[in-house]
Design an enzyme around this catalytic site. Structure first.
Site, PDB file in Angstrom:
ATOM      1  N   TYR A   1      -1.991  -0.509  10.610  1.00 48.23           N
ATOM      2  CA  TYR A   1      -2.171  -0.977   9.217  1.00 48.23           C
ATOM      3  C   TYR A   1      -0.930  -0.651   8.404  1.00 48.23           C
ATOM      4  CZ  TYR A   1      -4.002  -1.069   4.409  1.00 48.23           C
ATOM      5  OH  TYR A   1      -4.185  -1.314   3.061  1.00 48.23           O
TER       6      TYR A   1
ATOM      7  N   SER B   1       0.870  -1.181   0.000  1.00 53.20           N
ATOM      8  CA  SER B   1       0.000   0.000   0.000  1.00 53.20           C
ATOM      9  C   SER B   1       0.901   1.224   0.000  1.00 53.20           C
ATOM     10  CB  SER B   1      -0.854  -0.043   1.258  1.00 53.20           C
ATOM     11  OG  SER B   1      -1.199   1.242   1.692  1.00 53.20           O
TER      12      SER B   1
HETATM   13  N1  NAD Z   1      -8.984  -0.239  -0.443  1.00 54.86           N
HETATM   14  C1  NAD Z   1      -7.866   0.444  -0.302  1.00 54.86           C
HETATM   15  O1  NAD Z   1      -7.873   1.668  -0.169  1.00 54.86           O
HETATM   16  C2  NAD Z   1      -6.522  -0.249  -0.365  1.00 54.86           C
HETATM   17  C3  NAD Z   1      -5.370   0.539  -0.578  1.00 54.86           C
HETATM   18  C4  NAD Z   1      -4.120  -0.081  -0.588  1.00 54.86           C
HETATM   19  C5  NAD Z   1      -4.032  -1.453  -0.390  1.00 54.86           C
HETATM   20  N2  NAD Z   1      -5.173  -2.178  -0.182  1.00 54.86           N
HETATM   21  C6  NAD Z   1      -5.026  -3.610   0.085  1.00 54.86           C
HETATM   22  O2  NAD Z   1      -5.728  -4.350  -0.895  1.00 54.86           O
HETATM   23  C7  NAD Z   1      -6.188  -5.577  -0.313  1.00 54.86           C
HETATM   24  C8  NAD Z   1      -7.666  -5.759  -0.622  1.00 54.86           C
HETATM   25  O3  NAD Z   1      -8.387  -4.667  -0.069  1.00 54.86           O
HETATM   26  P1  NAD Z   1      -9.871  -4.290  -0.522  1.00 54.86           P
HETATM   27  O4  NAD Z   1      -9.925  -2.810  -0.551  1.00 54.86           O
HETATM   28  O5  NAD Z   1     -10.265  -5.066  -1.700  1.00 54.86           O
HETATM   29  O6  NAD Z   1     -10.681  -4.764   0.779  1.00 54.86           O
HETATM   30  P2  NAD Z   1     -12.165  -5.342   0.919  1.00 54.86           P
HETATM   31  O7  NAD Z   1     -12.524  -5.116   2.345  1.00 54.86           O
HETATM   32  O8  NAD Z   1     -13.059  -4.804  -0.150  1.00 54.86           O
HETATM   33  O9  NAD Z   1     -11.960  -6.889   0.637  1.00 54.86           O
HETATM   34  C9  NAD Z   1     -11.129  -7.670   1.458  1.00 54.86           C
HETATM   35  C10 NAD Z   1     -11.556  -9.123   1.374  1.00 54.86           C
HETATM   36  O10 NAD Z   1     -10.682  -9.865   2.232  1.00 54.86           O
HETATM   37  C11 NAD Z   1     -11.476 -10.801   2.953  1.00 54.86           C
HETATM   38  N3  NAD Z   1     -10.812 -11.182   4.200  1.00 54.86           N
HETATM   39  C12 NAD Z   1     -10.670 -10.446   5.331  1.00 54.86           C
HETATM   40  N4  NAD Z   1     -10.067 -11.163   6.277  1.00 54.86           N
HETATM   41  C13 NAD Z   1      -9.784 -12.371   5.730  1.00 54.86           C
HETATM   42  C14 NAD Z   1      -9.165 -13.552   6.223  1.00 54.86           C
HETATM   43  N5  NAD Z   1      -8.709 -13.631   7.482  1.00 54.86           N
HETATM   44  N6  NAD Z   1      -9.029 -14.610   5.390  1.00 54.86           N
HETATM   45  C15 NAD Z   1      -9.519 -14.556   4.111  1.00 54.86           C
HETATM   46  N7  NAD Z   1     -10.142 -13.471   3.600  1.00 54.86           N
HETATM   47  C16 NAD Z   1     -10.269 -12.392   4.411  1.00 54.86           C
HETATM   48  C17 NAD Z   1     -12.800 -10.086   3.180  1.00 54.86           C
HETATM   49  O11 NAD Z   1     -13.845 -11.006   3.495  1.00 54.86           O
HETATM   50  C18 NAD Z   1     -12.997  -9.361   1.854  1.00 54.86           C
HETATM   51  O12 NAD Z   1     -13.703 -10.156   0.929  1.00 54.86           O
HETATM   52  C19 NAD Z   1      -5.847  -5.501   1.169  1.00 54.86           C
HETATM   53  O13 NAD Z   1      -4.647  -6.192   1.425  1.00 54.86           O
HETATM   54  C20 NAD Z   1      -5.644  -4.028   1.398  1.00 54.86           C
HETATM   55  O14 NAD Z   1      -4.828  -3.759   2.502  1.00 54.86           O
HETATM   56  C21 NAD Z   1      -6.399  -1.609  -0.189  1.00 54.86           C
END
Ligand code: NAD
Length: 266
Positions: free
Chosen positions: A155, A142
């Site tokens: 985080y 990230s």
């Molecule tokens: N959304 C943002 O702004 C952003 C920015 C930078 C990085 N990211 C990273 O991208 C990745 C995905 O984020 P997103 O925005 O799609 O989030 P999201 O909340 O939309 O989706 C995350 C998914 O992970 C699943 N999950 C959570 N805990 C879990 C576990 N213990 N085992 C298996 N599945 C699990 C959830 O059920 C969900 O379906 C993450 O690693 C996040 O840190 C997101």
């Protein structure tokens, strides 16, 4: 002449957001996708949506913090598909707020999912990736791993872990023929950011969508030749992240701190 076997990928956190979009994009490109998540309802709708695509999406329950379940799921997927070209360690959660006001047990869970979940995934996938020429592990870092971010401190620290692990293993696993890459988005419009309001989201907004990140993941799995030749490990997503990453590389430490302090509104 037999057809070339479909390439295969395991994606965690695939029921929603970035993971879901990545699963659909790769299945759209003909890949066989192992889509795993805690959220089995979301996985069921993903499987329905995948019906119209040229590739296949196989779904299954997985809590990434459970190393034994992770190994079982990846082994089961490879038993069915015969190979593993890529793993996308995407599952993650985000807690925002003042550090001291967030329950410590919840912070421990955030560390477990965002860091140990990736460690578990890399262990579960290693032997299968090693057995597949041209394989790659992609980890979701990230923009918060460029400089520690106020109001998402824990985080942000988990994403520094992902950054370090990726850089080290990219070097260490070269001898096994496995590339390791990290994806660096700034805020993305997903459920993760629905209820998030920090100084940085106020100032920078949320400009990326899940497809932007899915495209970056596809680009990290199959980099264009110049990036492949440059042995690119980090793949930023969006102009804001690129500017922040460049700025922090060429600015003195006091200036990087001041910029991050101002962005967070502190
Ligand atoms: N959304 C943002 O702004 C952003 C920015 C930078 C990085 N990211 C990273 O991208 C990745 C995905 O984020 P997103 O925005 O799609 O989030 P999201 O909340 O939309 O989706 C995350 C998914 O992970 C699943 N999950 C959570 N805990 C879990 C576990 N213990 N085992 C298996 N599945 C699990 C959830 O059920 C969900 O379906 C993450 O690693 C996040 O840190 C997101």
């Amino acid at each position: 002449m037999s057809a070339r076997p479909a390439r295969t990928v395991v994606i965690t956190g695939a029921a929603a957001g970035i993971g879901r979009r990545t699963a659909l994009t790769l299945a759209g490109n003909g890949w066989t996708v192992g889509a795993f998540d805690l959220d089995e309802t979301g996985l069921a709708t993903l499987a329905d949506e995948a019906g119209r695509l040229p590739g296949r999406i196989l779904t299954g329950h997985l809590d990434v913090t459970d190393a034994a379940e992770f190994a079982e799921r990846v082994d089961g997927f490879v038993a069915e598909t015969g190979r593993l070209d890529a793993i996308v360690n995407n599952a993650g959660i985000l807690l925002a707020g003042r550090f001291e006001e967030i329950d410590v047990a919840k912070q421990h869970r955030e560390i477990d999912i965002n860091t140990k979940g990736v460690v578990n995934g890399l262990h579960a996938a290693f032997a299968h990736l090693k057995a597949t020429p041209g394989s790659v592990a992609v980890n979701l870092a990230s923009a918060s791993a460029i400089y520690g971010q106020a109001e998402i401190a824990n985080y942000s620290a988990t994403k520094f872990f992902v950054r370090g692990l990726t850089e080290a293993l990219d070097i260490e696993w070269k001898r096994h023929g496995i590339r390791v890459a990290a994806i660096w988005p700034l805020y993305v419009q997903t459920a993760m950011t629905d209820d998030i309001k920090t100084g940085t989201t106020d100032r920078l907004g949320i400009k990326l969508g899940p497809q932007d990140v899915a495209d970056a993941i596809v680009g990290a799995i199959d980099p264009p030749l110049p990036r492949r030749l440059a042995k690119q490990v980090h793949f930023t997503v969006g102009a804001q992240t690129r500017a922040m990453a460049l700025g922090s590389r060429f600015s003195p430490a006091w200036l990087t701190r001041a910029v991050n302090k101002n962005l967070a509104g502190h």
